[in-house]
Design a protein around this motif. Structure first.
Motif, PDB file in Angstrom:
ATOM      1  N   MET A 195      -6.354   4.756  -7.376  1.00 34.35           N
ATOM      2  CA  MET A 195      -6.375   5.772  -5.342  1.00 34.35           C
ATOM      3  C   MET A 195      -6.977   4.572  -5.284  1.00 34.35           C
ATOM      4  SD  MET A 195      -8.692   8.581  -4.482  1.00 34.35           S
ATOM      5  CE  MET A 195      -7.266  10.335  -5.728  1.00 34.35           C
TER       6      MET A 195
ATOM      7  N   PHE B  90       1.099   6.973  -6.620  1.00 35.33           N
ATOM      8  CA  PHE B  90       0.338   8.253  -6.701  1.00 35.33           C
ATOM      9  C   PHE B  90       0.456   9.452  -6.671  1.00 35.33           C
ATOM     10  CE2 PHE B  90      -3.855   9.989  -6.460  1.00 35.33           C
ATOM     11  CZ  PHE B  90      -4.555   9.615  -7.464  1.00 35.33           C
ATOM     12  N   LYS B  91       1.502   9.354  -5.479  1.00 33.91           N
ATOM     13  CA  LYS B  91       1.309  10.877  -5.063  1.00 33.91           C
ATOM     14  C   LYS B  91       2.366  11.615  -6.048  1.00 33.91           C
ATOM     15  CE  LYS B  91       4.900  12.008  -1.963  1.00 33.91           C
ATOM     16  NZ  LYS B  91       6.046  11.617  -1.892  1.00 33.91           N
TER      17      LYS B  91
ATOM     18  N   TRP C 161      -4.575  15.810   2.800  1.00 37.12           N
ATOM     19  CA  TRP C 161      -3.564  15.288   2.857  1.00 37.12           C
ATOM     20  C   TRP C 161      -2.332  16.153   2.165  1.00 37.12           C
ATOM     21  CZ3 TRP C 161       1.037  13.419   0.471  1.00 37.12           C
ATOM     22  CH2 TRP C 161       1.797  12.190   1.239  1.00 37.12           C
TER      23      TRP C 161
ATOM     24  N   THR D 247      -4.605   2.700  -3.326  1.00 34.90           N
ATOM     25  CA  THR D 247      -3.763   4.145  -1.380  1.00 34.90           C
ATOM     26  C   THR D 247      -4.169   4.391  -0.641  1.00 34.90           C
ATOM     27  OG1 THR D 247      -4.883   5.747  -2.534  1.00 34.90           O
ATOM     28  CG2 THR D 247      -2.763   4.878  -3.933  1.00 34.90           C
ATOM     29  N   GLN D 248      -3.763   4.649   0.436  1.00 35.54           N
ATOM     30  CA  GLN D 248      -4.297   5.151   1.642  1.00 35.54           C
ATOM     31  C   GLN D 248      -5.379   5.948   1.845  1.00 35.54           C
ATOM     32  OE1 GLN D 248      -0.678   6.613   4.023  1.00 35.54           O
ATOM     33  NE2 GLN D 248      -0.361   7.835   2.288  1.00 35.54           N
ATOM     34  N   TRP D 249      -5.446   6.887   0.327  1.00 34.87           N
ATOM     35  CA  TRP D 249      -6.442   7.465   0.668  1.00 34.87           C
ATOM     36  C   TRP D 249      -7.856   6.996  -0.326  1.00 34.87           C
ATOM     37  CZ3 TRP D 249      -1.953   8.980  -1.420  1.00 34.87           C
ATOM     38  CH2 TRP D 249      -0.780   9.052  -1.237  1.00 34.87           C
TER      39      TRP D 249
ATOM     40  N   MET E  65       1.044  -0.668  -0.188  1.00 36.18           N
ATOM     41  CA  MET E  65       0.096   0.274   0.124  1.00 36.18           C
ATOM     42  C   MET E  65       0.852   1.052  -0.029  1.00 36.18           C
ATOM     43  SD  MET E  65      -3.251   1.196   2.272  1.00 36.18           S
ATOM     44  CE  MET E  65      -4.043   0.192   2.019  1.00 36.18           C
ATOM     45  N   ASP E  66       1.630   1.614   0.590  1.00 35.87           N
ATOM     46  CA  ASP E  66       2.945   2.209   0.784  1.00 35.87           C
ATOM     47  C   ASP E  66       3.610   2.458  -0.427  1.00 35.87           C
ATOM     48  OD1 ASP E  66       2.070   2.378   3.612  1.00 35.87           O
ATOM     49  OD2 ASP E  66       3.885   1.889   4.184  1.00 35.87           O
TER      50      ASP E  66
ATOM     51  N   PHE F 198      -7.662  13.255  -0.267  1.00 37.78           N
ATOM     52  CA  PHE F 198      -5.781  12.978  -1.097  1.00 37.78           C
ATOM     53  C   PHE F 198      -5.368  14.521  -1.531  1.00 37.78           C
ATOM     54  CE2 PHE F 198      -3.253  13.931  -4.788  1.00 37.78           C
ATOM     55  CZ  PHE F 198      -1.845  12.818  -4.229  1.00 37.78           C
TER      56      PHE F 198
ATOM     57  N   SER G 106       0.930   4.375  -2.869  1.00 33.22           N
ATOM     58  CA  SER G 106       0.471   5.809  -2.711  1.00 33.22           C
ATOM     59  C   SER G 106       1.458   6.571  -2.828  1.00 33.22           C
ATOM     60  CB  SER G 106       0.393   5.214  -0.727  1.00 33.22           C
ATOM     61  OG  SER G 106      -0.615   4.757  -0.484  1.00 33.22           O
ATOM     62  N   ASP G 107       3.068   5.876  -2.766  1.00 34.96           N
ATOM     63  CA  ASP G 107       4.142   6.648  -3.141  1.00 34.96           C
ATOM     64  C   ASP G 107       4.402   6.886  -4.750  1.00 34.96           C
ATOM     65  OD1 ASP G 107       4.774   7.203  -0.812  1.00 34.96           O
ATOM     66  OD2 ASP G 107       6.143   5.406  -0.820  1.00 34.96           O
TER      67      ASP G 107
END
Length: 390
Positions: free
Chosen positions: A107, A72-73, A121, A110-112, A65-66, A118, A69-70
């Motif tokens: 998405m 995607f960000k 955040w 991810t964590q969002w 998941m991390d 998002f 998330s990275d």
């Protein structure tokens, strides 16, 4: 049943469907596979490869998941920086452009959970400036690139310097106007002195002109004429001395307007004398361009040859390498006080001098000329108009 022909309507429809975006509920993020319908997604979930990916993810789900998330960000911020820069834009517009790529990270992996989470955040972490409006959330990218920050600091420094110069000139003009007003008030106020007689025996005589010659005797007229002549000569002497003092005072003291006009004339003369090229051989310069790499950046060199007024052949002091550089890629070097320099621009161009001191507030230095007809004269020269002699 055999496979459809390449140009058949069914094959063309399949290619059109595969080309565009499909439904998100039939996408497997672990395997990064997009299924076309519910039956295909069901078959994929029962496959052996999908089961292996699930076993790997179950061992350490937070790591996967991390990672997503990275990804995607970073992709979202890269699109925001490249496409919109530091403009204020609606977050949904950026997201729609982001998901137009088939290979994007979804998405839901991810964590969002939502785009609003998002966006909040991003604001908390300091990546963007976010604000909520009745139309939705707006984001503005914060550029933290070192080169951009350095450029912004240089622009702010240049603006502050221009404002300081304007304030300094305005303060000087106000001071000159105040001095001029004080001088005028002193001149306009009359000075009253006490009437004193040097000797009591001296007589006061009045010259009445033609009436006295007609009415009185000749002896009285001669006495009155001589005394009047003395008074006239003394008054003329006083007038001459007072006029001489006034002229000396006018020569010594100038009005604020005259001083400002003289300063403007000096500036115009300096601008007329200055040229847009300043390169001279046998002077020390510093390389300021980054195109040549860190090996030569901020390193000192000596100009050995000047070509076409704007190009110089320099020899690096550290390595001894020879480079051909434009004058915009190098800058002058200010030595320690007491060292010899060469004036490169202005009315004292090509004149050698000795550095006496540096005025950091006015961005200039005090030099004592060491050659030419003005030898021994102290002048103030800007930083960019002189450099250290090799």
């Amino acid at each position: 049943m055999g496979k459809a022909d390449f140009l058949s309507p069914k094959a063309i429809g399949n290619r059109i469907k595969a080309k565009g975006l499909q439904k998100l509920r039939w996408y497997c993020q672990m395997c990064q596979k997009q299924c076309r319908d519910e039956n295909g997604f069901k078959c994929h979930c029962m496959s052996e490869s999908h089961q292996r990916q699930l076993l790997l993810a179950s061992e350490n789900p937070n790591r996967f998941m991390d990672y997503f998330s990275d990804e995607f960000k970073s992709d979202f911020l890269e699109l925001l920086r490249r496409r919109f820069g530091t403009k204020r834009v609606h977050n949904n517009i950026v997201y729609n452009e982001y998901i137009s790529d088939r290979e994007h990270v979804h998405m839901n992996s991810t964590q969002w959970e939502t785009l609003t989470d998002f966006t909040k955040w991003l604001g908390r972490e300091g990546f963007c400036k976010v604000d909520e409006t009745p139309k939705g959330w707006y984001i503005q990218y914060i550029d933290r690139d070192p080169e951009t920050i350095r450029r912004q600091e240089e622009q702010a420094k240049r603006k502050k310097q221009e404002l300081d110069d304007e304030e300094r000139s305005a303060r000087f003009i106000e001071e000159q106007v105040r001095k001029g007003r004080d001088g005028k008030e002193k001149e306009e106020t009359p000075v009253y002195t006490e009437l004193k007689r040097e000797s009591e025996e001296e007589k006061v005589a009045f010259n009445l002109g033609a009436s006295s010659s007609v009415a009185g005797p000749s002896k009285l007229s001669s006495v009155l004429g001589s005394s009047a002549l003395k008074a006239a000569t003394s008054s003329t002497k006083r007038k001459d001395t007072s006029s001489g003092l006034d002229s000396r005072g006018e020569k010594k003291k100038k009005s604020a307007l005259e001083e400002i006009m003289e300063m403007e004339e000096k500036k115009k003369q300096q601008q007329q004398v200055k040229t847009d090229h300043w390169l001279q051989p046998n002077i020390v310069v510093k390389v300021i361009t980054k195109r040549l790499g860190e090996k030569y950046h901020k390193k000192k060199a000596i100009i050995t040859e000047v070509r076409d007024k704007y190009t110089a052949v320099v020899k690096m002091i550290d390595s001894g390498d020879k480079l051909k550089l434009d004058q915009n890629h190098i800058e002058t070097v200010i030595p320690a006080p007491g060292k010899r320099v060469l004036i490169l621009n202005g009315p004292y161009r090509d004149t050698e001098a000795v550095l006496e001191g540096i005025d950091e507030k006015n961005f200039c230095a005090t030099l004592t000329l060491d050659s030419g007809q003005h030898r021994g004269k102290r002048v103030d020269i800007a930083y960019e108009d002189f450099s250290k002699l090799a």
